[in-house]
Every structure is written in structure tokens, then in C-alpha cells.
Design a protein around this motif. Structure first.
Motif, short mmCIF file in Angstrom:
data_model
loop_
_atom_site.label_atom_id
_atom_site.label_comp_id
_atom_site.label_asym_id
_atom_site.label_seq_id
_atom_site.Cartn_x
_atom_site.Cartn_y
_atom_site.Cartn_z
N ASP A 4 4.04 -75.95 34.88
CA ASP A 4 5.57 -76.24 34.81
C ASP A 4 5.98 -77.03 33.73
O ASP A 4 7.18 -77.38 33.34
CB ASP A 4 6.10 -77.11 36.15
N TRP A 21 -0.25 -76.99 40.49
CA TRP A 21 -0.85 -78.24 40.73
C TRP A 21 -2.14 -78.31 39.76
O TRP A 21 -2.77 -79.52 39.81
CB TRP A 21 -0.92 -78.62 42.20
N ARG A 22 -2.51 -77.21 39.33
CA ARG A 22 -3.70 -77.12 38.31
C ARG A 22 -3.39 -76.98 36.97
O ARG A 22 -2.46 -76.29 36.50
CB ARG A 22 -4.66 -76.24 38.81
N THR A 23 -4.27 -77.56 36.08
CA THR A 23 -4.06 -77.28 34.51
C THR A 23 -4.18 -75.82 34.30
O THR A 23 -4.84 -75.23 35.04
CB THR A 23 -4.93 -78.35 33.75
N LEU A 83 -0.04 -78.76 32.71
CA LEU A 83 0.46 -77.98 33.97
C LEU A 83 1.33 -76.67 33.68
O LEU A 83 2.10 -76.97 32.70
CB LEU A 83 1.17 -78.88 35.21
#
Length: 223
Positions: free
Chosen positions: A113, A78-80, A111
Motif C-alpha cells: 500500500d 501486511w507483508r513487505t 508494504l
């Protein structure tokens, strides 16, 4: 820099036997051996992730900064990429340079993903480097990558090691050819329980050929 005095490790059944060795600054070690023999178990012991080892199993670790590239990238999804690097202490400028060093200069706001497997692994490598490690641990960093991505990552790691000659590395791999690209020293783990059957500098006569024959025999035996 680091001394191994591992007297054994079992998970119900013995996995590691006695492992005694010394890791010096600038050592670039490839760790090979049959599948399931205990290579990751040994790497986890060196990293300090296995708290069940008895006695002073790894001497000197508390004085070192260790970067560990796991088989999974383990970036916070959830973090860059920029935020992942800043979380381990990199400034924004340092994080941007590290992303540039691993070829991801244009992906700071992405991100994990949103990346391919190879790109995510390079981002995870940048995070390892953000801690300015004395010892870099790599657990099968080329697994599941296509040949082109694997080759690019090998050359990248070799270049990083050349740029940081005092940094030591231990790389778990199944490919004996990686030794010629990455290593100046080779460990070969084998036996029940597993012990270091080889612990020599790469220049030892006949060493690479011996390893390739062993690995080829294991592959044929499993087919």
C-alpha cells in the motif's frame, strides 16, 4: 504443452462455447474481444480456478507451473515486497534479483500500500516470476495505468519474455496495439456464447487491421 478442450461454461446463461486450441512453449498470445465477452472466464479456466468445467477441459496443466497476474495485485498488504516473494518460494537473493528485474530494487522493505498502482503491479509480476512459470497469465495488466506507466510495463513484459523464450504467455487486453509489442499469436473471442473467432500467428496478412477495426467498431457502438 497445454491443450484446451473446453466444451462450454455458463453462469445461468451460456458465457463460453466450445474452445479448442493448443498452447506451445514460447507462444505469446494476446487475447482480445468485446468487454464482458468472457476473456477472464477463459483465463480462469486455463489457470484451474474454475472447478465446474466438465471433463478434461485443460489437458497438461498439472505438469506446468503457472503464474497469474490478476487485475488487482493481490499482494499480502501486511507483508513487505521481500516477504511476499519469499512466501512463494523465492530465496532472499532470488527475491532481490526479481525486484531488480522489475525496477523495484530499492523497495524490498516497502508494504504494497506504500506503492503506486504501477509499482504494485510490477511487484505482483515479480511474484508471478518467482514461481518460475512455464505459462504466464496476465489479466488486463495495463488497465487503470496512465500511458507512460502502461508503456513501461509493456516493454518490461516484452523484455522478460525475450529473456525466457520457452515461457508461454496469455495476456488479456483491450488494446490491439499491444499485439505488436507483446504477441506472436492472437486470439479473438466473440459470439454468444463466446468462441475463438481468430486463433492465428500475428504475421497472418490483414490480422492486426481486422482486429483494430473490430475493436474500433465496438468502441463506437458503445459511445
Amino acid at each position: 504443452m497445454l491443450e484446451l478442450r473446453i466444451e462450454g461454461r455458463s453462469f445461468g446463461l451460456p458465457v463460453l462455447g466450445e474452445v479448442f486450441s493448443t498452447i506451445n512453449r514460447g507462444d505469446r498470445i494476446c487475447l482480445l474481444g468485446p468487454s464482458g465477452i468472457g476473456k477472464t472466464t477463459l483465463l480462469n479456466a486455463i489457470a484451474g480456478l474454475d472447478q465446474s468445467l466438465q471433463g478434461p477441459a485443460v489437458v497438461g496443466r498439472e505438469k506446468l507451473r503457472i503464474g497469474y497476474l490478476f487485475q488487482e495485485h493481490r499482494l499480502l498488504p501486511w507483508r513487505t515486497l521481500m516477504a511476499n516473494l519469499k512466501l512463494v518460494g523465492a530465496s532472499e537473493a532470488e527475491a532481490q534479483k526479481l525486484l531488480t528485474d522489475v525496477g523495484l530494487q530499492d523497495y524490498a522493505s516497502y508494504l504494497p500500500d506504500q506503492l503506486s498502482l504501477g509499482m504494485a503491479r510490477r511487484a505482483a509480476l515479480a511474484r508471478c516470476l518467482a514461481v518460475k512459470p512455464d505459462l504466464l497469465l496476465l489479466d488486463e495488466p495495463f488497465a487503470s495505468l496512465d500511458p507512460v506507466m502502461a508503456s513501461d510495463l509493456k516493454l518490461l513484459i516484452a523484455s522478460i519474455l525475450d529473456d525466457h523464450p520457452d515461457m508461454a504467455m496469455i495476456c488479456v487486453t483491450h488494446d490491439g496495439q499491444d499485439v505488436e509489442i507483446l504477441a506472436n499469436r492472437l486470439w479473438y473471442l466473440d459470439g454468444k456464447p463466446a468462441r475463438l473467432r481468430w486463433d492465428n500467428h500475428v504475421g497472418v496478412s490483414g490480422l492486426i487491421g481486422w482486429v483494430l477495426r473490430r475493436l474500433r467498431g465496438e468502441s463506437e457502438g458503445a459511445s
